[in-house]
Design a protein around this motif. Structure first.
Motif, PDB file in Angstrom:
ATOM      1  N   MET A  22       0.812  -1.213   0.000  1.00 50.01           N
ATOM      2  CA  MET A  22       0.000   0.000   0.000  1.00 50.01           C
ATOM      3  C   MET A  22       0.852   1.272   0.000  1.00 50.01           C
ATOM      4  O   MET A  22       0.521   2.265  -0.652  1.00 50.01           O
ATOM      5  N   HIS A  23       1.982   1.235   0.735  1.00 46.61           N
ATOM      6  CA  HIS A  23       2.777   2.456   0.919  1.00 46.61           C
ATOM      7  C   HIS A  23       3.901   2.622  -0.101  1.00 46.61           C
ATOM      8  O   HIS A  23       4.535   3.676  -0.142  1.00 46.61           O
ATOM      9  N   ARG A  24       4.144   1.579  -0.921  1.00 47.57           N
ATOM     10  CA  ARG A  24       5.246   1.695  -1.883  1.00 47.57           C
ATOM     11  C   ARG A  24       4.969   2.837  -2.867  1.00 47.57           C
ATOM     12  O   ARG A  24       3.882   2.955  -3.425  1.00 47.57           O
ATOM     13  N   GLY A  25       5.976   3.713  -3.037  1.00 50.87           N
ATOM     14  CA  GLY A  25       5.837   4.835  -3.956  1.00 50.87           C
ATOM     15  C   GLY A  25       5.164   6.054  -3.345  1.00 50.87           C
ATOM     16  O   GLY A  25       5.063   7.102  -3.988  1.00 50.87           O
ATOM     17  N   LYS A  26       4.699   5.942  -2.088  1.00 49.63           N
ATOM     18  CA  LYS A  26       4.028   7.063  -1.421  1.00 49.63           C
ATOM     19  C   LYS A  26       5.067   8.002  -0.800  1.00 49.63           C
ATOM     20  O   LYS A  26       6.231   7.645  -0.617  1.00 49.63           O
ATOM     21  N   THR A  27       4.613   9.196  -0.454  1.00 48.90           N
ATOM     22  CA  THR A  27       5.489  10.210   0.148  1.00 48.90           C
ATOM     23  C   THR A  27       5.053  10.489   1.573  1.00 48.90           C
ATOM     24  O   THR A  27       3.887  10.817   1.817  1.00 48.90           O
ATOM     25  N   PHE A  28       5.991  10.340   2.517  1.00 50.15           N
ATOM     26  CA  PHE A  28       5.737  10.630   3.924  1.00 50.15           C
ATOM     27  C   PHE A  28       6.608  11.825   4.333  1.00 50.15           C
ATOM     28  O   PHE A  28       7.807  11.846   4.044  1.00 50.15           O
ATOM     29  N   VAL A  29       6.003  12.787   5.007  1.00 47.69           N
ATOM     30  CA  VAL A  29       6.762  13.871   5.633  1.00 47.69           C
ATOM     31  C   VAL A  29       6.750  13.608   7.141  1.00 47.69           C
ATOM     32  O   VAL A  29       5.675  13.484   7.746  1.00 47.69           O
ATOM     33  N   VAL A  30       7.935  13.496   7.734  1.00 48.36           N
ATOM     34  CA  VAL A  30       8.063  13.130   9.145  1.00 48.36           C
ATOM     35  C   VAL A  30       8.682  14.298   9.911  1.00 48.36           C
ATOM     36  O   VAL A  30       9.758  14.785   9.554  1.00 48.36           O
ATOM     37  N   GLY A  31       7.988  14.752  10.951  1.00 50.90           N
ATOM     38  CA  GLY A  31       8.497  15.824  11.804  1.00 50.90           C
ATOM     39  C   GLY A  31       9.080  15.238  13.079  1.00 50.90           C
ATOM     40  O   GLY A  31       8.368  14.568  13.844  1.00 50.90           O
ATOM     41  N   LEU A  32      10.368  15.457  13.302  1.00 54.12           N
ATOM     42  CA  LEU A  32      11.068  14.940  14.485  1.00 54.12           C
ATOM     43  C   LEU A  32      11.482  16.111  15.367  1.00 54.12           C
ATOM     44  O   LEU A  32      12.368  16.885  15.002  1.00 54.12           O
ATOM     45  N   PRO A  33      10.856  16.293  16.528  1.00 54.53           N
ATOM     46  CA  PRO A  33      11.220  17.428  17.386  1.00 54.53           C
ATOM     47  C   PRO A  33      12.592  17.235  18.017  1.00 54.53           C
ATOM     48  O   PRO A  33      13.066  16.106  18.189  1.00 54.53           O
ATOM     49  N   ALA A 202       1.591  15.240   0.097  1.00 54.77           N
ATOM     50  CA  ALA A 202       2.126  13.988   0.634  1.00 54.77           C
ATOM     51  C   ALA A 202       0.986  13.060   1.046  1.00 54.77           C
ATOM     52  O   ALA A 202      -0.134  13.501   1.330  1.00 54.77           O
ATOM     53  N   ASP A 203       1.289  11.782   1.091  1.00 55.84           N
ATOM     54  CA  ASP A 203       0.297  10.795   1.504  1.00 55.84           C
ATOM     55  C   ASP A 203       0.144  10.754   3.017  1.00 55.84           C
ATOM     56  O   ASP A 203      -0.927  10.434   3.524  1.00 55.84           O
ATOM     57  N   LYS A 204       1.211  11.081   3.739  1.00 53.38           N
ATOM     58  CA  LYS A 204       1.144  11.135   5.192  1.00 53.38           C
ATOM     59  C   LYS A 204       2.012  12.273   5.731  1.00 53.38           C
ATOM     60  O   LYS A 204       3.100  12.522   5.210  1.00 53.38           O
ATOM     61  N   LEU A 205       1.513  12.905   6.784  1.00 50.64           N
ATOM     62  CA  LEU A 205       2.301  13.808   7.617  1.00 50.64           C
ATOM     63  C   LEU A 205       2.348  13.163   8.986  1.00 50.64           C
ATOM     64  O   LEU A 205       1.302  12.885   9.581  1.00 50.64           O
ATOM     65  N   ILE A 206       3.556  12.884   9.476  1.00 53.40           N
ATOM     66  CA  ILE A 206       3.714  12.167  10.746  1.00 53.40           C
ATOM     67  C   ILE A 206       4.548  13.017  11.703  1.00 53.40           C
ATOM     68  O   ILE A 206       5.675  13.390  11.378  1.00 53.40           O
ATOM     69  N   PHE A 207       3.966  13.309  12.865  1.00 50.94           N
ATOM     70  CA  PHE A 207       4.726  14.000  13.909  1.00 50.94           C
ATOM     71  C   PHE A 207       5.116  12.994  14.987  1.00 50.94           C
ATOM     72  O   PHE A 207       4.253  12.332  15.579  1.00 50.94           O
ATOM     73  N   LEU A 208       6.420  12.859  15.229  1.00 57.15           N
ATOM     74  CA  LEU A 208       6.921  12.107  16.378  1.00 57.15           C
ATOM     75  C   LEU A 208       6.891  13.075  17.556  1.00 57.15           C
ATOM     76  O   LEU A 208       7.694  14.013  17.617  1.00 57.15           O
ATOM     77  N   ALA A 209       5.966  12.883  18.461  1.00 59.17           N
ATOM     78  CA  ALA A 209       5.647  13.922  19.436  1.00 59.17           C
ATOM     79  C   ALA A 209       5.994  13.508  20.861  1.00 59.17           C
ATOM     80  O   ALA A 209       6.258  12.338  21.146  1.00 59.17           O
ATOM     81  N   GLU A 210       5.939  14.519  21.751  1.00 55.08           N
ATOM     82  CA  GLU A 210       6.165  14.279  23.174  1.00 55.08           C
ATOM     83  C   GLU A 210       4.957  13.617  23.823  1.00 55.08           C
ATOM     84  O   GLU A 210       5.059  13.048  24.909  1.00 55.08           O
ATOM     85  N   ILE A 211       3.804  13.716  23.158  1.00 55.69           N
ATOM     86  CA  ILE A 211       2.567  13.152  23.713  1.00 55.69           C
ATOM     87  C   ILE A 211       2.257  11.828  23.017  1.00 55.69           C
ATOM     88  O   ILE A 211       2.706  11.593  21.895  1.00 55.69           O
ATOM     89  N   PRO A 212       1.503  10.937  23.662  1.00 58.54           N
ATOM     90  CA  PRO A 212       1.228   9.623  23.052  1.00 58.54           C
ATOM     91  C   PRO A 212       0.203   9.668  21.931  1.00 58.54           C
ATOM     92  O   PRO A 212       0.051   8.705  21.193  1.00 58.54           O
TER      93      PRO A 212
END
Length: 449
Positions: A22-33, A202-212
């Motif tokens: 499903m995710h092959r070829g997709k674009t993810f933007v990942v935010g790492l604080p 993008a297909d996903k925006l992912i924040f690696l956050a301090e909160i769960p």
């Protein structure tokens, strides 16, 4: 020992395969604080991002540096100044930000350059490319506060980033932008990640956050037993933000959520808030059915909604073939009209492709999911899972602790999605009285954790 491992590994790996495809070829933007890097999480996050990229995902990584800049300022005897949730960047703060960004960029590049045998990075080749992809403008003066060298994103170099991703490299962005006159502006990681995700669609925006993740209901004083909302419809996320004060700290509920909502409204189909404190949280969110954090989704894309009186005919048309072959118990039009408020449907272009109904048994803190049906035309596209998720949300909102289904044919589908089989005697008394012992339906239960 190896036999046990084989029996657990093989089914697990097979269950992950659909998500890899499903995710092959997709674009993810990942935010790492910067907090995640300061907490020592970078090595494992880099390994997981390298693994995700190796499975065909295009990755843009945007790092933050809030605690690192604060540390630089402390060593210079300066205090960190904030307003409206943003840093006020004077000359000293700008120098500190540039120093912190340079140091972090080298740390991140080093993390992706590892290749030690017997580690997840063995044999990996991750090219990390940074660049002046962001044009910025000054924040200026807000409510009498001069933000000096703090800026906002004016433009994203979509063509440059896309070419770099197509080349097979990972794009690394620091929270800096430059004006056409060459002036540097300090930006926030969250705004850069959101702006890039929107610009790239993008297909996903992912924040690696301090909160769960996000909890709709506040925590009870006596303990942390309130589950994270794993999927949050856009409309509900907007309502939640409207009810909260303006966020100032990354631990405030609306801090990351406001950016997820902005991205979803601008065409990014999925935005995620996941905890960097949990090892492997990226892999859990991307490749496991229930994930680990909160996903904000624009349901207009899904056409997922509660049913109304006008949908009775469409539901009858959908379920009739399955009633005929014995997969479903027959329901007449009067029964569906009476219970229409219990139904959730997936609709595309005026045609209902999936449905299910929820019948609560509040006295037993459970509810029955009945008439789960997916059109043969859309099977394998996730419509059944969308309906299941919404039924789970509706059940939680009613205060139910579990949902159950009765089935004679599709037990494997439910087992893969966290249901466990129980004896019919488990059923609530009111439902047990209506149980058809001749049909010998199997009963499966899923706890709503």
């Amino acid at each position: 020992m190896s036999t046990v491992f084989n029996f657990t590994f093989v089914p697990w790996f097979r269950s992950v395969a659909p998500y890899i495809h499903m995710h092959r070829g997709k674009t993810f933007v990942v935010g790492l604080p910067g907090e995640g890097i300061a907490a020592g999480k970078l090595p494992h996050i880099a390994q997981d991002l390298a693994l995700i990229q190796s499975m065909g995902v295009k990755v843009v990584l945007v790092h933050g540096f809030r605690p690192q800049v604060n540390e630089q300022l402390r060593t210079k005897g300066q205090a960190s100044k904030y307003s409206h949730g943003m840093r006020i960047t004077d000359e000293v703060a700008l120098d500190s930000a540039q120093e912190a960004a340079g140091q972090l960029r080298y740390e991140i590049e080093a993390a992706f350059s590892q290749g030690l045998p017997n580690t997840p990075m063995a044999g990996s080749t991750v090219r990390v490319i940074s660049g002046n992809f962001i044009t910025a403008r000054p924040v200026g003066v807000l409510d009498g506060v001069d933000f000096r060298h703090s800026g906002l994103v004016r433009k994203v170099d979509v063509a440059g980033i896309s070419r770099t991703l197509d080349f097979g490299a990972m794009v690394l962005l620091s929270p800096f932008g430059f004006s056409p006159t060459g002036e540097a502006f300090n930006l926030t990681m969250e705004e850069v990640a959101t702006s890039v995700a929107i610009a790239l669609q993008a297909d996903k925006l992912i924040f690696l956050a301090e909160i769960p993740g996000i909890r709709i209901q506040p925590l009870e004083p006596e303990g942390d037993d309130n589950p994270i909302d794993t999927e949050l419809p856009l409309a509900q996320a907007e309502q939640l933000i409207a009810s909260l004060p303006n966020p100032q700290q990354p631990t405030d509920t609306a801090f990351y959520l406001q950016h997820c909502v902005k991205a979803c409204k601008a065409g990014v189909e999925r935005s995620h808030i996941i905890p960097f404190s949990v090892d492997g949280s990226l892999l859990l969110e991307v490749y496991v059915h229930d994930g680990i954090g909160t996903m904000v989704v624009d349901e207009k894309l899904e056409n997922l909604r509660e049913a109304g009186a006008d949908d009775v005919g469409g539901i009858l048309q959908l379920i009739e073939p399955f009633e005929r072959d014995g997969t479903l118990v027959k329901r007449d039009r009067t029964e569906i009209e009476r219970d229409i408020a219990n139904y959730t449907i997936v609709e595309h272009d005026g045609v209902i492709f999936a449905c299910a109904a929820l019948y609560p048994y509040p006295e037993a803190r459970t509810g029955e999911m009945a008439a789960l049906t997916v059109s043969p035309q859309s099977q394998g596209q996730g419509d059944g899972e969308k309906v299941l998720k919404r039924i789970e949300q509706r059940a939680r909102a009613m205060g139910l602790e579990s949902i159950f289904v009765l089935t004679t044919r599709t037990m494997h589908w439910f087992l893969k999605r966290g249901f466990v089989q129980v004896e019919p005697e488990w059923l609530p008394e009111a439902r047990k009285r209506k149980y058809n012992w001749d049909r010998k339906s199997m009963v499966f239960v899923k706890k709503l954790g």
